[in-house]
Design a protein around this motif. Structure first.
Motif, PDB file in Angstrom:
ATOM      1  N   THR A 136      -3.231   2.252   4.141  1.00 41.81           N
ATOM      2  CA  THR A 136      -2.587   1.429   5.161  1.00 41.81           C
ATOM      3  C   THR A 136      -3.619   0.499   5.793  1.00 41.81           C
ATOM      4  O   THR A 136      -4.691   0.940   6.208  1.00 41.81           O
ATOM      5  N   GLU A 137      -3.288  -0.784   5.832  1.00 37.37           N
ATOM      6  CA  GLU A 137      -4.151  -1.825   6.404  1.00 37.37           C
ATOM      7  C   GLU A 137      -5.530  -1.880   5.740  1.00 37.37           C
ATOM      8  O   GLU A 137      -6.505  -2.342   6.336  1.00 37.37           O
ATOM      9  N   ALA A 138      -5.628  -1.401   4.505  1.00 35.90           N
ATOM     10  CA  ALA A 138      -6.898  -1.432   3.773  1.00 35.90           C
ATOM     11  C   ALA A 138      -7.168  -2.840   3.244  1.00 35.90           C
ATOM     12  O   ALA A 138      -6.247  -3.618   3.000  1.00 35.90           O
ATOM     13  N   ASP A 139      -8.440  -3.166   3.059  1.00 38.33           N
ATOM     14  CA  ASP A 139      -8.827  -4.439   2.473  1.00 38.33           C
ATOM     15  C   ASP A 139      -9.085  -4.222   0.989  1.00 38.33           C
ATOM     16  O   ASP A 139     -10.114  -3.669   0.596  1.00 38.33           O
ATOM     17  N   LEU A 140      -8.105  -4.620   0.176  1.00 40.47           N
ATOM     18  CA  LEU A 140      -8.185  -4.487  -1.271  1.00 40.47           C
ATOM     19  C   LEU A 140      -8.285  -5.862  -1.931  1.00 40.47           C
ATOM     20  O   LEU A 140      -7.899  -6.035  -3.090  1.00 40.47           O
ATOM     21  N   GLU A 141      -8.809  -6.834  -1.191  1.00 45.72           N
ATOM     22  CA  GLU A 141      -8.934  -8.190  -1.730  1.00 45.72           C
ATOM     23  C   GLU A 141      -9.754  -8.164  -3.017  1.00 45.72           C
ATOM     24  O   GLU A 141     -10.829  -7.542  -3.083  1.00 45.72           O
ATOM     25  N   SER A 142      -9.205  -8.808  -4.050  1.00 44.91           N
ATOM     26  CA  SER A 142      -9.851  -8.928  -5.364  1.00 44.91           C
ATOM     27  C   SER A 142     -10.135  -7.580  -6.032  1.00 44.91           C
ATOM     28  O   SER A 142     -10.963  -7.500  -6.955  1.00 44.91           O
ATOM     29  N   ALA A 143      -9.472  -6.526  -5.605  1.00 49.95           N
ATOM     30  CA  ALA A 143      -9.649  -5.209  -6.236  1.00 49.95           C
ATOM     31  C   ALA A 143      -8.963  -5.175  -7.594  1.00 49.95           C
ATOM     32  O   ALA A 143      -7.962  -5.855  -7.825  1.00 49.95           O
ATOM     33  N   ASP A 144      -9.502  -4.393  -8.501  1.00 55.06           N
ATOM     34  CA  ASP A 144      -8.920  -4.171  -9.820  1.00 55.06           C
ATOM     35  C   ASP A 144      -8.081  -2.905  -9.754  1.00 55.06           C
ATOM     36  O   ASP A 144      -8.634  -1.801  -9.662  1.00 55.06           O
ATOM     37  N   LEU A 145      -6.765  -3.071  -9.787  1.00 54.62           N
ATOM     38  CA  LEU A 145      -5.840  -1.936  -9.751  1.00 54.62           C
ATOM     39  C   LEU A 145      -4.987  -1.915 -11.022  1.00 54.62           C
ATOM     40  O   LEU A 145      -3.838  -1.496 -11.008  1.00 54.62           O
ATOM     41  N   ILE A 146      -5.583  -2.347 -12.130  1.00 54.14           N
ATOM     42  CA  ILE A 146      -4.882  -2.416 -13.406  1.00 54.14           C
ATOM     43  C   ILE A 146      -4.425  -1.022 -13.810  1.00 54.14           C
ATOM     44  O   ILE A 146      -5.213  -0.070 -13.822  1.00 54.14           O
ATOM     45  N   ASN A 147      -3.132  -0.891 -14.092  1.00 49.36           N
ATOM     46  CA  ASN A 147      -2.521   0.382 -14.513  1.00 49.36           C
ATOM     47  C   ASN A 147      -2.712   1.514 -13.507  1.00 49.36           C
ATOM     48  O   ASN A 147      -2.646   2.689 -13.868  1.00 49.36           O
ATOM     49  N   ALA A 148      -2.951   1.190 -12.250  1.00 49.36           N
ATOM     50  CA  ALA A 148      -3.099   2.218 -11.216  1.00 49.36           C
ATOM     51  C   ALA A 148      -1.739   2.827 -10.884  1.00 49.36           C
ATOM     52  O   ALA A 148      -0.709   2.151 -10.946  1.00 49.36           O
ATOM     53  N   ASP A 149      -1.736   4.088 -10.524  1.00 50.68           N
ATOM     54  CA  ASP A 149      -0.507   4.766 -10.114  1.00 50.68           C
ATOM     55  C   ASP A 149      -0.489   4.816  -8.592  1.00 50.68           C
ATOM     56  O   ASP A 149      -1.180   5.620  -7.969  1.00 50.68           O
ATOM     57  N   LEU A 150       0.316   3.919  -7.998  1.00 50.74           N
ATOM     58  CA  LEU A 150       0.450   3.817  -6.547  1.00 50.74           C
ATOM     59  C   LEU A 150       1.833   4.285  -6.093  1.00 50.74           C
ATOM     60  O   LEU A 150       2.312   3.882  -5.036  1.00 50.74           O
ATOM     61  N   GLU A 151       2.451   5.158  -6.892  1.00 53.34           N
ATOM     62  CA  GLU A 151       3.782   5.643  -6.555  1.00 53.34           C
ATOM     63  C   GLU A 151       3.769   6.314  -5.179  1.00 53.34           C
ATOM     64  O   GLU A 151       2.963   7.206  -4.899  1.00 53.34           O
ATOM     65  N   GLY A 152       4.637   5.824  -4.295  1.00 54.26           N
ATOM     66  CA  GLY A 152       4.759   6.404  -2.967  1.00 54.26           C
ATOM     67  C   GLY A 152       3.608   6.083  -2.022  1.00 54.26           C
ATOM     68  O   GLY A 152       3.552   6.608  -0.919  1.00 54.26           O
ATOM     69  N   ALA A 153       2.694   5.207  -2.430  1.00 53.68           N
ATOM     70  CA  ALA A 153       1.550   4.855  -1.577  1.00 53.68           C
ATOM     71  C   ALA A 153       2.011   4.007  -0.389  1.00 53.68           C
ATOM     72  O   ALA A 153       2.957   3.236  -0.484  1.00 53.68           O
ATOM     73  N   ASP A 154       1.337   4.152   0.734  1.00 57.37           N
ATOM     74  CA  ASP A 154       1.646   3.369   1.931  1.00 57.37           C
ATOM     75  C   ASP A 154       0.650   2.218   2.029  1.00 57.37           C
ATOM     76  O   ASP A 154      -0.450   2.379   2.532  1.00 57.37           O
ATOM     77  N   LEU A 155       1.066   1.065   1.512  1.00 58.30           N
ATOM     78  CA  LEU A 155       0.225  -0.131   1.498  1.00 58.30           C
ATOM     79  C   LEU A 155       0.582  -1.073   2.644  1.00 58.30           C
ATOM     80  O   LEU A 155       0.218  -2.245   2.618  1.00 58.30           O
ATOM     81  N   GLN A 156       1.275  -0.565   3.633  1.00 59.47           N
ATOM     82  CA  GLN A 156       1.727  -1.391   4.748  1.00 59.47           C
ATOM     83  C   GLN A 156       0.542  -2.107   5.399  1.00 59.47           C
ATOM     84  O   GLN A 156      -0.445  -1.496   5.775  1.00 59.47           O
ATOM     85  N   GLY A 157       0.669  -3.443   5.503  1.00 55.57           N
ATOM     86  CA  GLY A 157      -0.346  -4.250   6.166  1.00 55.57           C
ATOM     87  C   GLY A 157      -1.644  -4.408   5.392  1.00 55.57           C
ATOM     88  O   GLY A 157      -2.609  -4.959   5.914  1.00 55.57           O
ATOM     89  N   SER A 158      -1.676  -3.960   4.144  1.00 59.22           N
ATOM     90  CA  SER A 158      -2.901  -4.053   3.347  1.00 59.22           C
ATOM     91  C   SER A 158      -3.131  -5.471   2.836  1.00 59.22           C
ATOM     92  O   SER A 158      -2.190  -6.218   2.593  1.00 59.22           O
ATOM     93  N   ASN A 159      -4.397  -5.816   2.660  1.00 54.53           N
ATOM     94  CA  ASN A 159      -4.765  -7.106   2.099  1.00 54.53           C
ATOM     95  C   ASN A 159      -4.980  -6.933   0.601  1.00 54.53           C
ATOM     96  O   ASN A 159      -5.969  -6.348   0.177  1.00 54.53           O
ATOM     97  N   LEU A 160      -4.026  -7.444  -0.188  1.00 53.79           N
ATOM     98  CA  LEU A 160      -4.107  -7.376  -1.648  1.00 53.79           C
ATOM     99  C   LEU A 160      -4.298  -8.777  -2.228  1.00 53.79           C
ATOM    100  O   LEU A 160      -3.971  -9.030  -3.386  1.00 53.79           O
ATOM    101  N   THR A 161      -4.844  -9.689  -1.434  1.00 58.86           N
ATOM    102  CA  THR A 161      -5.079 -11.059  -1.873  1.00 58.86           C
ATOM    103  C   THR A 161      -5.945 -11.059  -3.129  1.00 58.86           C
ATOM    104  O   THR A 161      -6.998 -10.413  -3.169  1.00 58.86           O
ATOM    105  N   ASN A 162      -5.463 -11.745  -4.155  1.00 58.76           N
ATOM    106  CA  ASN A 162      -6.174 -11.887  -5.432  1.00 58.76           C
ATOM    107  C   ASN A 162      -6.465 -10.558  -6.140  1.00 58.76           C
ATOM    108  O   ASN A 162      -7.313 -10.499  -7.034  1.00 58.76           O
TER     109      ASN A 162
END
Length: 91
Positions: free
Chosen positions: A31-57
């Motif tokens: 939640t509210e994590a900075d994941l800018e430019s992170a590589d999440l290829i084939n990641a399993d985020l089922e049920g994850a709480d990404l509310q307010g997270s920065n997933l830019t690029n």
């Protein structure tokens, strides 16, 4: 990378540019994590709480977002090819 972090509390974590390829983040709380430019290829985020997270690029190619909370997440420039579990008509 294959990180194993199910249900991990990653609230407000700085994961900018992190390699989380094929990571197990089922039910995690970035939640509210900075994941800018992170590589999440084939990641399993089922049920994850990404509310307010920065997933830019971020690269989410082939990731599983089934039942993930994306409210307020910034997906500007994110690569969403082949993402599973999201009804984009309701996003």
């Amino acid at each position: 990378m294959d990180a194993y972090l199910p249900r991990a509390n990653l609230t407000k974590a700085n994961l900018q540019g992190a390699d989380l390829t094929s990571a197990n983040l089922k039910g995690a709380f970035p939640t509210e994590a900075d994941l800018e430019s992170a590589d999440l290829i084939n990641a399993d985020l089922e049920g994850a709480d990404l509310q307010g997270s920065n997933l830019t690029n971020a690269n989410l190619t082939g990731s599983n977002l089934t039942n993930a909370n994306l409210n307020g997440a910034d997906l500007f420039g994110a690569d969403l090819k082949g993402v599973k579990g999201v009804d984009w008509r309701r996003a």
